[in-house]
Design an enzyme around this catalytic site. Structure first.
Site, PDB file in Angstrom:
ATOM      1  N   ARG A 227       0.712  -1.176  -0.322  1.00  0.00           N
ATOM      2  CA  ARG A 227       0.224  -0.301  -0.185  1.00  0.00           C
ATOM      3  C   ARG A 227       1.003   1.131  -0.157  1.00  0.00           C
ATOM      4  O   ARG A 227       1.749   1.333   0.938  1.00  0.00           O
ATOM      5  CB  ARG A 227      -1.092  -0.247   1.429  1.00  0.00           C
ATOM      6  CG  ARG A 227      -2.230  -1.159   0.881  1.00  0.00           C
ATOM      7  CD  ARG A 227      -3.274  -0.770   0.081  1.00  0.00           C
ATOM      8  NE  ARG A 227      -3.491  -2.280  -0.555  1.00  0.00           N
ATOM      9  CZ  ARG A 227      -4.269  -2.225  -0.995  1.00  0.00           C
ATOM     10  NH1 ARG A 227      -3.316  -2.473  -1.487  1.00  0.00           N
ATOM     11  NH2 ARG A 227      -5.256  -3.276  -1.074  1.00  0.00           N
ATOM     12  N   GLU A 256      -1.744   7.237  -4.138  1.00  0.00           N
ATOM     13  CA  GLU A 256      -2.909   6.902  -5.340  1.00  0.00           C
ATOM     14  C   GLU A 256      -4.656   7.430  -3.933  1.00  0.00           C
ATOM     15  O   GLU A 256      -4.863   7.760  -2.673  1.00  0.00           O
ATOM     16  CB  GLU A 256      -3.408   5.706  -4.512  1.00  0.00           C
ATOM     17  CG  GLU A 256      -2.563   5.580  -5.592  1.00  0.00           C
ATOM     18  CD  GLU A 256      -1.972   3.416  -5.054  1.00  0.00           C
ATOM     19  OE1 GLU A 256      -2.652   3.281  -5.692  1.00  0.00           O
ATOM     20  OE2 GLU A 256      -0.832   2.957  -5.198  1.00  0.00           O
ATOM     21  N   HIS A 288      -0.231   0.313  -9.483  1.00  0.00           N
ATOM     22  CA  HIS A 288      -0.682  -1.021  -8.955  1.00  0.00           C
ATOM     23  C   HIS A 288      -0.890  -2.095  -9.968  1.00  0.00           C
ATOM     24  O   HIS A 288      -2.654  -2.424  -9.766  1.00  0.00           O
ATOM     25  CB  HIS A 288      -2.050   0.217  -8.206  1.00  0.00           C
ATOM     26  CG  HIS A 288      -2.708  -0.575  -7.271  1.00  0.00           C
ATOM     27  ND1 HIS A 288      -3.091  -0.185  -5.637  1.00  0.00           N
ATOM     28  CD2 HIS A 288      -2.806  -1.415  -6.364  1.00  0.00           C
ATOM     29  CE1 HIS A 288      -2.771  -0.181  -4.618  1.00  0.00           C
ATOM     30  NE2 HIS A 288      -3.178  -1.664  -5.536  1.00  0.00           N
TER      31      HIS A 288
END
Length: 313
Positions: A227, A256, A288
């Site tokens: 993440r 993001e 991603h």
């Protein structure tokens, strides 16, 4: 039971749920507000990352019995409130763990062998052999933070590379034949390559910051396929400039949106730290997609189907 599908997924998801007796309805374009106005009509929803399932949304889902997220994490769902309402949550880390492991390994090998730089040089008509001399993974120590589905899959990929694999996890006794569990002190002392495989939680947001980075005894390489918010980008850029971090492979970024479908949380100017990352030769970026393979698309969908059927058939 009626299921509302909010994102497109592998067709097996619709097909198998229908055969199992569920009624599928699809809505891939309505706004979150429009979905909220009708969500009480459904017993289940299937989503990837289109929007956050928050307390307001859940409060209107009067008949919701489950949420299936076709992905690894559940951070775009208010887990605590959903569980309070008795809503079952299904995710599918088993479905894309192999893809994530391969992507992380690919990033390391590309960084070590300067593959992106070499490709660009040849395309520019240059033949710079000495400038693109690489290093070998053999004999290095790879440290993994987070030894769940993703961390274990990555460790498995390292078999045969003659590396020492160590892992740190908040749970005890997670080690297996692929990695030795260590305390943070040993992780800081030994690591040559650090790979993150943690979910987004209050403890992991901002985890890789200036203080954390400077606890490592040796300069190291950083891989993040987990993440983006786990890494403080400005601190990473400073460490790259200083040589404390030798290079980075980043599939995820701090900037993001919470839906993971777009880069920036708002239409503001590009952050200075990100602009700097774009210019660094020792940084590899991907959008991603570590868990985003043809095979994982099918496996993710199958995992969700199996979990729904196990609980409601």
């Amino acid at each position: 039971m009626k299921i509302l599908h909010l994102d497109t997924n592998h067709p097996l998801l619709l097909d198998q749920l229908q055969k199992a007796g569920f009624k599928n309805e699809e809505d891939y374009t309505a706004t979150k507000t429009e979905i909220e106005s009708k969500i009480e009509n459904y017993n289940g929803i299937i989503i990837r990352s289109r929007f956050a399932i928050d307390k307001t949304f859940l409060g209107k889902a009067k008949n919701l019995k489950f949420i299936g997220r076709v992905g690894a994490g559940l951070e775009n769902i208010d887990i605590e409130y959903a569980e309070k309402l008795g809503i079952k949550l299904f995710n599918a880390p088993e479905g894309n763990r192999n893809a994530v492991g391969e992507h992380a390994l690919g990033m390391i090998l590309s960084l070590f062998n300067k593959l992106n730089q070499g490709d660009q040089s040849v395309r520019a008509g240059k033949w710079l052999r000495e400038e693109h001399r690489g290093i070998e993974l053999d004999g290095k120590t790879v440290g993994i933070i987070g030894y769940g589905n993703m961390g274990r899959a990555f460790a498995r990929k390292l078999r045969g590379f003659n590396v020492e694999v160590i892992c740190y996890d908040i749970l005890d006794d997670v080690e297996n034949s692929d990695a030795t569990q260590v305390v943070l002190k040993e992780l800081f002392e030994k690591t040559d390559v650090l790979s993150l495989h943690t979910p987004e939680t209050g403890k992991t947001i901002g985890m890789i910051n200036k203080s954390f980075i400077h606890k490592f005894k040796k300069p190291f390489w950083l891989i993040n396929t987990a993440r983006g918010k786990s890494v403080v980008t400005t601190d990473l850029v400073d460490a790259l400039k200083e040589g404390k971090v030798l290079g980075a492979g980043l599939d995820v970024l701090e900037y993001e949106k919470s839906s993971f479908e777009n880069l920036f949380a708002s239409k503001k100017e590009m952050p200075d730290a990100f602009a700097t990352l774009l210019k660094m030769d020792n940084v590899i970026l991907s959008p991603h997609v570590a868990g985003w393979t043809i095979e994982s698309k099918e496996k993710l969908a199958q995992t969700i189907v199996d979990k729904i059927k196990a609980n409601f058939c």
